[in-house]
Enzyme design. Sequence first.
Site, PDB file in Angstrom:
ATOM      1  N   TRP A 157       0.859  -1.184   0.000  1.00  0.00           N
ATOM      2  CA  TRP A 157       0.000   0.000   0.000  1.00  0.00           C
ATOM      3  C   TRP A 157       0.895   1.233   0.000  1.00  0.00           C
ATOM      4  O   TRP A 157       1.797   1.353   0.828  1.00  0.00           O
ATOM      5  CB  TRP A 157      -0.937   0.043   1.211  1.00  0.00           C
ATOM      6  CG  TRP A 157      -1.640   1.379   1.259  1.00  0.00           C
ATOM      7  CD1 TRP A 157      -2.625   1.809   0.419  1.00  0.00           C
ATOM      8  CD2 TRP A 157      -1.333   2.481   2.122  1.00  0.00           C
ATOM      9  NE1 TRP A 157      -2.962   3.111   0.716  1.00  0.00           N
ATOM     10  CE2 TRP A 157      -2.195   3.549   1.754  1.00  0.00           C
ATOM     11  CE3 TRP A 157      -0.431   2.679   3.164  1.00  0.00           C
ATOM     12  CZ2 TRP A 157      -2.171   4.788   2.383  1.00  0.00           C
ATOM     13  CZ3 TRP A 157      -0.400   3.914   3.802  1.00  0.00           C
ATOM     14  CH2 TRP A 157      -1.274   4.958   3.419  1.00  0.00           C
ATOM     15  N   GLU A 179      -3.070  -2.939  -2.482  1.00  0.00           N
ATOM     16  CA  GLU A 179      -4.261  -2.325  -1.862  1.00  0.00           C
ATOM     17  C   GLU A 179      -4.571  -0.942  -2.447  1.00  0.00           C
ATOM     18  O   GLU A 179      -3.712  -0.079  -2.520  1.00  0.00           O
ATOM     19  CB  GLU A 179      -3.989  -2.199  -0.351  1.00  0.00           C
ATOM     20  CG  GLU A 179      -5.089  -1.551   0.454  1.00  0.00           C
ATOM     21  CD  GLU A 179      -4.756  -1.505   1.950  1.00  0.00           C
ATOM     22  OE1 GLU A 179      -3.621  -1.877   2.332  1.00  0.00           O
ATOM     23  OE2 GLU A 179      -5.630  -1.091   2.727  1.00  0.00           O
ATOM     24  N   LYS A 198      -7.002   2.706  -2.596  1.00  0.00           N
ATOM     25  CA  LYS A 198      -7.592   3.641  -1.644  1.00  0.00           C
ATOM     26  C   LYS A 198      -8.269   4.781  -2.391  1.00  0.00           C
ATOM     27  O   LYS A 198      -7.840   5.154  -3.478  1.00  0.00           O
ATOM     28  CB  LYS A 198      -6.489   4.175  -0.721  1.00  0.00           C
ATOM     29  CG  LYS A 198      -6.996   4.988   0.443  1.00  0.00           C
ATOM     30  CD  LYS A 198      -5.934   5.072   1.537  1.00  0.00           C
ATOM     31  CE  LYS A 198      -6.342   6.061   2.604  1.00  0.00           C
ATOM     32  NZ  LYS A 198      -5.609   5.902   3.844  1.00  0.00           N
ATOM     33  N   ASP A 212      -9.792  -3.013   1.282  1.00  0.00           N
ATOM     34  CA  ASP A 212      -9.885  -2.501   2.651  1.00  0.00           C
ATOM     35  C   ASP A 212     -11.280  -1.897   2.807  1.00  0.00           C
ATOM     36  O   ASP A 212     -11.687  -1.047   1.997  1.00  0.00           O
ATOM     37  CB  ASP A 212      -8.786  -1.445   2.883  1.00  0.00           C
ATOM     38  CG  ASP A 212      -8.770  -0.896   4.301  1.00  0.00           C
ATOM     39  OD1 ASP A 212      -9.851  -0.490   4.788  1.00  0.00           O
ATOM     40  OD2 ASP A 212      -7.690  -0.842   4.923  1.00  0.00           O
ATOM     41  N   HIS A 267     -11.758   1.885   2.456  1.00  0.00           N
ATOM     42  CA  HIS A 267     -11.128   2.588   1.334  1.00  0.00           C
ATOM     43  C   HIS A 267     -12.048   2.904   0.168  1.00  0.00           C
ATOM     44  O   HIS A 267     -11.595   3.091  -0.958  1.00  0.00           O
ATOM     45  CB  HIS A 267      -9.924   1.785   0.834  1.00  0.00           C
ATOM     46  CG  HIS A 267      -8.758   1.890   1.769  1.00  0.00           C
ATOM     47  ND1 HIS A 267      -7.483   1.551   1.415  1.00  0.00           N
ATOM     48  CD2 HIS A 267      -8.692   2.323   3.046  1.00  0.00           C
ATOM     49  CE1 HIS A 267      -6.665   1.756   2.432  1.00  0.00           C
ATOM     50  NE2 HIS A 267      -7.377   2.216   3.447  1.00  0.00           N
ATOM     51  N   HIS A 277      -8.689  -6.226   4.152  1.00  0.00           N
ATOM     52  CA  HIS A 277      -8.368  -5.454   5.351  1.00  0.00           C
ATOM     53  C   HIS A 277      -9.707  -5.097   5.966  1.00  0.00           C
ATOM     54  O   HIS A 277     -10.392  -4.196   5.480  1.00  0.00           O
ATOM     55  CB  HIS A 277      -7.590  -4.181   4.993  1.00  0.00           C
ATOM     56  CG  HIS A 277      -6.114  -4.407   4.966  1.00  0.00           C
ATOM     57  ND1 HIS A 277      -5.203  -3.394   4.817  1.00  0.00           N
ATOM     58  CD2 HIS A 277      -5.390  -5.541   5.114  1.00  0.00           C
ATOM     59  CE1 HIS A 277      -3.979  -3.902   4.858  1.00  0.00           C
ATOM     60  NE2 HIS A 277      -4.069  -5.205   5.023  1.00  0.00           N
ATOM     61  N   ASP A 329     -12.299   7.158   6.308  1.00  0.00           N
ATOM     62  CA  ASP A 329     -11.439   5.992   6.550  1.00  0.00           C
ATOM     63  C   ASP A 329     -10.756   6.137   7.911  1.00  0.00           C
ATOM     64  O   ASP A 329      -9.554   6.330   7.997  1.00  0.00           O
ATOM     65  CB  ASP A 329     -10.408   5.900   5.412  1.00  0.00           C
ATOM     66  CG  ASP A 329      -9.462   4.734   5.577  1.00  0.00           C
ATOM     67  OD1 ASP A 329      -9.885   3.715   6.137  1.00  0.00           O
ATOM     68  OD2 ASP A 329      -8.301   4.845   5.145  1.00  0.00           O
ATOM     69  N   ASP A 374     -10.501   4.030  10.465  1.00  0.00           N
ATOM     70  CA  ASP A 374      -9.889   2.844  11.067  1.00  0.00           C
ATOM     71  C   ASP A 374     -10.327   2.588  12.502  1.00  0.00           C
ATOM     72  O   ASP A 374      -9.507   2.272  13.368  1.00  0.00           O
ATOM     73  CB  ASP A 374      -8.361   2.913  10.960  1.00  0.00           C
ATOM     74  CG  ASP A 374      -7.887   2.768   9.523  1.00  0.00           C
ATOM     75  OD1 ASP A 374      -8.010   1.667   8.974  1.00  0.00           O
ATOM     76  OD2 ASP A 374      -7.428   3.777   8.933  1.00  0.00           O
ATOM     77  N   ASP A 429      -7.365  -4.354   9.849  1.00  0.00           N
ATOM     78  CA  ASP A 429      -6.634  -3.091   9.709  1.00  0.00           C
ATOM     79  C   ASP A 429      -7.411  -1.978  10.409  1.00  0.00           C
ATOM     80  O   ASP A 429      -8.229  -1.301   9.801  1.00  0.00           O
ATOM     81  CB  ASP A 429      -6.410  -2.759   8.222  1.00  0.00           C
ATOM     82  CG  ASP A 429      -5.480  -1.561   8.064  1.00  0.00           C
ATOM     83  OD1 ASP A 429      -4.868  -1.156   9.067  1.00  0.00           O
ATOM     84  OD2 ASP A 429      -5.370  -1.030   6.941  1.00  0.00           O
TER      85      ASP A 429
HETATM   86  C1  RNT Z   1      -3.837   2.733   4.832  1.00  0.00           C
HETATM   87  C2  RNT Z   1      -3.979   1.295   4.485  1.00  0.00           C
HETATM   88  C3  RNT Z   1      -2.878   0.389   4.952  1.00  0.00           C
HETATM   89  C4  RNT Z   1      -2.392   0.710   6.353  1.00  0.00           C
HETATM   90  C5  RNT Z   1      -1.439  -0.317   6.930  1.00  0.00           C
HETATM   91  C6  RNT Z   1      -0.792   0.162   8.170  1.00  0.00           C
HETATM   92  O1  RNT Z   1      -4.929   3.466   4.535  1.00  0.00           O
HETATM   93  O2  RNT Z   1      -5.203   0.824   4.938  1.00  0.00           O
HETATM   94  O3  RNT Z   1      -3.265  -0.926   4.839  1.00  0.00           O
HETATM   95  O4  RNT Z   1      -3.450   0.884   7.225  1.00  0.00           O
HETATM   96  O5  RNT Z   1      -0.548  -0.710   5.983  1.00  0.00           O
HETATM   97 ZN    ZN Z   2      -5.559  -1.271   4.839  1.00  0.00          ZN
END
Ligand code: RNT
Ligand code: ZN
Length: 417
Positions: free
Chosen positions: A183, A224, A226, A257, A260, A284, A292, A294, A324
């Site tokens: 990523w 990945e 985003k 993810d 994302h 993720h 986003d 998290d 994640d």
């Molecule tokens: C960031 C991505 C990525 C990170 C990790 C730490 O937006 O989701 O996967 O969160 O690599």
């Molecule tokens: Zn991620």
Amino acid sequence: MANNYKYAKEQYAKFGVNTDKALETLDKIPLSMHCWQGDDVCGFETPDAGLSGDGIQTTGNFPGKARNIDELRQDIDEALKYIPGKTRLNLHAIYGEFGGKKVDRNAIEYKNFKGWVDWCKARKMGIDFNPTYFSHPLVKDGLTLSSPDKGVRQYWVEHGIACRKIAEKMGKELGETVITNFWMPDGMKDMPADRLSPRKRMADSLDKIFAVKVSKKYNKDAFESKLFGIGSESYVVGSHEFVMGYCVKNQILITLDSGHFHPTEMIADKISSALLFSPEILLHVSRGVRWDSDHVVITDDSTMSIMQEIIRCQAADKVHIGMDFFDASINRIFAWAIGMRAARKALLCALLDPLAMMKDAEAKVDFGTRLALMEEAKNLPSADVWQEYCQRTQKLNGMAMLKGVKEYERKVLSKRN
Ligand code: RNT
Ligand code: ZN
């Protein structure tokens, strides 16, 4: 066998579901736990390593974050007391053992991760890996692999190659495949005049990284996408279309993810399509709140539907499930335990769905029965099956979990600052 479980087993049997079989299957599906919840994605490259906000951010300052690898390991061991099932450990390149010395990211080696391999071996845990393309001065003007600066690109190409080699060796040592996830935060805050050139450069850099032969038996690459990040609101080089195109063309794992995409867009529906054109998938599992963010994963609709899709597609061997999330505002052991348990609970519910009956109704175009089954399933006693599972795997559940984590907070975390 507890009476509650006996009762639950009978209720599920009426819907054609064998709870013992569901538990057997559940126990074999690995979930990859990310190490970075334990220290707010700082890593241990230098004693004062920290996030520098290249498109990734934690908020909160709950006391007791792990300050070094020993503390991180101690915390993971604590979290594992509450996390049933097969757990893998997901490491980022900044979590190596660098012996207090500055090691450039393009110079990291297997020896920096041997300690983790030994540690995981002793716990029968597999490992997954990530090159770290953030929190570094060579994230130049927000770009790494897509930078117009050839030297910058070269540095990050070398980092990617170093990581794939480390992953391959870790896999060999563990006798298991490591999934290495790429990523990159590359993007722009405001509207670019040229969206194409950075994407061309990123594709070219990735080609160079993946041109290096690494055994697929021990390492599989994932990539990945985003939608946006902090400071890259208008343009992300590795957008969904870019990543999907690159992965399909090169037969690399697509990483989805759940934070994302657009806030109301769920990744569950993407799984069946991605499975058709990408060899395997990496997930993720995260929880975005309005963006986003998290947040810690919970058993919400998004998580439930992801797990349902994996089971309904019979794709548990092709969809690698990783977590994640990183919340620095709560006890980090709770964060791990809640998120990992939520993902596994959702997986359990998916396995307890009256799928055979649902598919049968669908084949008969009896969509009323199909919908009724989906609704009835929500009120079947899955909590009793979960309790039974925690007992069988000797993991603390319910109030025992709450008490255990708070005790650790008192005895260990609160003494750290
Ligand atoms: C960031 C991505 C990525 C990170 C990790 C730490 O937006 O989701 O996967 O969160 O690599
Ligand atoms: Zn991620």
